[in-house]
Scaffold this active site. Sequence first.
Site, PDB file in Angstrom:
ATOM      1  N   GLU A 184       7.794   0.294   1.749  1.00  0.00           N
ATOM      2  CA  GLU A 184       6.410  -0.461   1.215  1.00  0.00           C
ATOM      3  C   GLU A 184       6.330  -1.813   2.044  1.00  0.00           C
ATOM      4  OE1 GLU A 184       4.072   0.484  -2.415  1.00  0.00           O
ATOM      5  OE2 GLU A 184       2.105   0.363  -0.936  1.00  0.00           O
ATOM      6  N   CYS A 200       1.391   2.517  -2.554  1.00  0.00           N
ATOM      7  CA  CYS A 200      -0.669   2.143  -2.525  1.00  0.00           C
ATOM      8  C   CYS A 200      -1.656   1.813  -1.105  1.00  0.00           C
ATOM      9  CB  CYS A 200      -1.031   0.639  -3.547  1.00  0.00           C
ATOM     10  SG  CYS A 200      -1.140   1.432  -4.723  1.00  0.00           S
ATOM     11  N   ASN A 208      -0.935   9.319  -2.470  1.00  0.00           N
ATOM     12  CA  ASN A 208      -0.161   8.885  -3.402  1.00  0.00           C
ATOM     13  C   ASN A 208      -0.687   8.568  -4.308  1.00  0.00           C
ATOM     14  OD1 ASN A 208       2.168   6.925  -3.732  1.00  0.00           O
ATOM     15  ND2 ASN A 208       0.678   5.966  -3.963  1.00  0.00           N
ATOM     16  N   GLU A 209       0.067   8.861  -5.276  1.00  0.00           N
ATOM     17  CA  GLU A 209      -0.867   8.271  -6.426  1.00  0.00           C
ATOM     18  C   GLU A 209      -2.221   8.487  -6.255  1.00  0.00           C
ATOM     19  OE1 GLU A 209       0.338   4.597  -8.087  1.00  0.00           O
ATOM     20  OE2 GLU A 209       2.495   5.327  -8.698  1.00  0.00           O
TER      21      GLU A 209
HETATM   22  O1  AHR Z   1       5.674   0.583  -6.011  1.00  0.00           O
HETATM   23  C1  AHR Z   1       4.876  -0.362  -5.878  1.00  0.00           C
HETATM   24  C2  AHR Z   1       3.996   0.765  -6.307  1.00  0.00           C
HETATM   25  O2  AHR Z   1       3.507   0.815  -7.105  1.00  0.00           O
HETATM   26  C3  AHR Z   1       3.225   1.892  -5.081  1.00  0.00           C
HETATM   27  O3  AHR Z   1       2.102   1.115  -3.987  1.00  0.00           O
HETATM   28  C4  AHR Z   1       2.658   2.631  -6.389  1.00  0.00           C
HETATM   29  O4  AHR Z   1       2.779   3.941  -5.286  1.00  0.00           O
HETATM   30  C5  AHR Z   1       2.910   2.326  -7.414  1.00  0.00           C
HETATM   31  O5  AHR Z   1       1.619   2.445  -8.080  1.00  0.00           O
END
Ligand code: AHR
Length: 653
Positions: free
Chosen positions: A47, A240, A371-372
Amino acid sequence: MKKKLIFISMMAVVSMHLHAQTIHKMAVDVNKQMAGISPTMWGIFFEDINLAADGGIYAELVKNRSFEFNMPMMGWKEAKPNGGSILILNRAIENPANPRFARITVKNDKSFAMANEGFRGMGIKKGNSYNFSVWAKSVNGNNAVIRVELVTPKGDKIGEGTVGINGKGWKQYKLSFVATETELKAKMNFIIENNGLYDVDMISLFPADTWQGRANGLRKDLVQWLADMKPGFIRFPGGCIVEGRDLNNRYQWKKTVGNVEDRQLIINRWNTEFASRSTPDYFQSFGLGFYEYFLLAEDIGAEPLPILNCGMACQFNTAEAVPTEGLQPYIQDALDLIEFANGGTGTKWGKLRADMGHPKPFNLKMLGAGNENWGEQYIERLRIFTKAIKEKYPNMQLVNSSGTDPEGDRFNYLNNELRKNKADIIDEHYYKPPTWFLQNAKRYDGYDRNGSKVFAGEYAGHTKLTNVAEKKNNWDAALAEAAFMTGLERNADVIKMASYAPLFAHIDGWQWAPDLIWFDNLVSYGTPSYYVQKMFSNNKGTKVVSITMNDSTVTGQDSLYASACIDKSSNELIVKVVNTLGKEQMLDIGFTGSNKLPTTMRQTLLRAASLTEVNSFEVAANISPIETELAINNNRIEVTAAPYSFMVFRIKL
Ligand code: AHR
């Protein structure tokens, strides 16, 4: 990493301890073969957080190269006094993806100069070549010279080059030079000489020595860490960042492919996420875009795993969701991505891939939706998304989110719904204290063997032992992760994939810690957690076999954790043992189910004297694997497990 190969006659070393200590007898039965281990088992989560992409693995040294940051001159400083002036112009209607450029006026036979500060400086290496480029035009047709200088913080010149510009049309100009000194925090002076009016854009400086020597390339040392892991997959672009703080700020892959100058920059959500770690100069240039991610995956032999937005922004921030009847563009993005990765060169998106330099397909097999994300709104959108993708690509494996936590109401609701809907793969995340990892070494023992598979998509031990970011990556966290990972391996029929998160952190620009690999502008080091990941990934095996202690799986009894597997391709038995006790423990491991084993085997040992130990820029390999050869006697090994240690044994069958 320095590897040592020492031959130790084991019997001599251990015999004096044998009488005084409890001997922990373990039994490995090569005939009791259990789960098949997926080739994608151990992988990478990437990321753009902590300056992982811009300012990190993406080797561009110029910050805000096309003046598109919110403040167009952020990262740039005009010389004072100056022989010219600069005006930022906006041609948004003609060029919405790259609206701004700079118009520079030079008068009175002087010159215009400004400096770029790079990403917390520019890391420059003596003797290395640097490639400068700029898009420019001469508005009134005068000829000019562009001079580029690299300077140290004290102002000493450590490299320079010139290139002439001419003509009224936009053209790209290039020059190269060799640096005369190494500097961690250099700056680049950009100078235009000769009277006239000049437009400039995409002012760029790359080291020539990128990964695979590619233009618009990646930082070699950082990619090497990834290649060395021999990862089964690479997940990108997050995290995120996929969701965005709002939908406008979400990751849109189509805006990250094609010519770099046509990729529309946006603010990085980690710019403002944490007030205490605000990073006002954090944007996404998308120089590292989806094409480059696919290439990276191919280079390091990893399956690509893109995660796409499913019509929902981050639920911790705006929680914006697109109405279900407005989902079509999101679905189309997913379908088009599959075409971009796998489609023939006669298709629209397959042709773009070919035009970018890769006519062969990237062979995409899996894709994440969200994601999440959580709640009914996610399930509702996911259902529509899944139906559309599976209709066209029934074999595409879809990764679904189980939210932010591995337990609690939110998780339970999602986990039930996703399993009811027969999700292919469920992505679980856990950022937890080391004790949680130890207690959860058995987490997957009770999971349904025939239902959805699990992707341990983001995890890391978060220790409270320190507040210093770099020191959060201590041995306490890494050792607990190793213990937990023996449980993942033992449950390889449920766990398809696992990845530590986040991956990279710039020491002067991080927002989140702990992280797997730390770097500055010149060097990088792997944390103890990195070596744990690497030891699992480099010793993956193909089939789990039984290892027990007193007829039970080894999941923390006497502070010991263990797993075993065979690697059919190399015909080896691989045993992993973790000792979380601060004392030596005697192990006596017997092997059955194989022919007579050889008399020696290879041990890779990772250990530290205390749980607070770390690696650092100063002592990068303080905790790093040590290779030794150990003796095998009549299909048995007797070995002293060092205090706080993780061992991998490889035995030829
Ligand atoms: O790894 C950091 C963050 O942690 C990521 O972006 C997210 O998916 C999680 O909350």
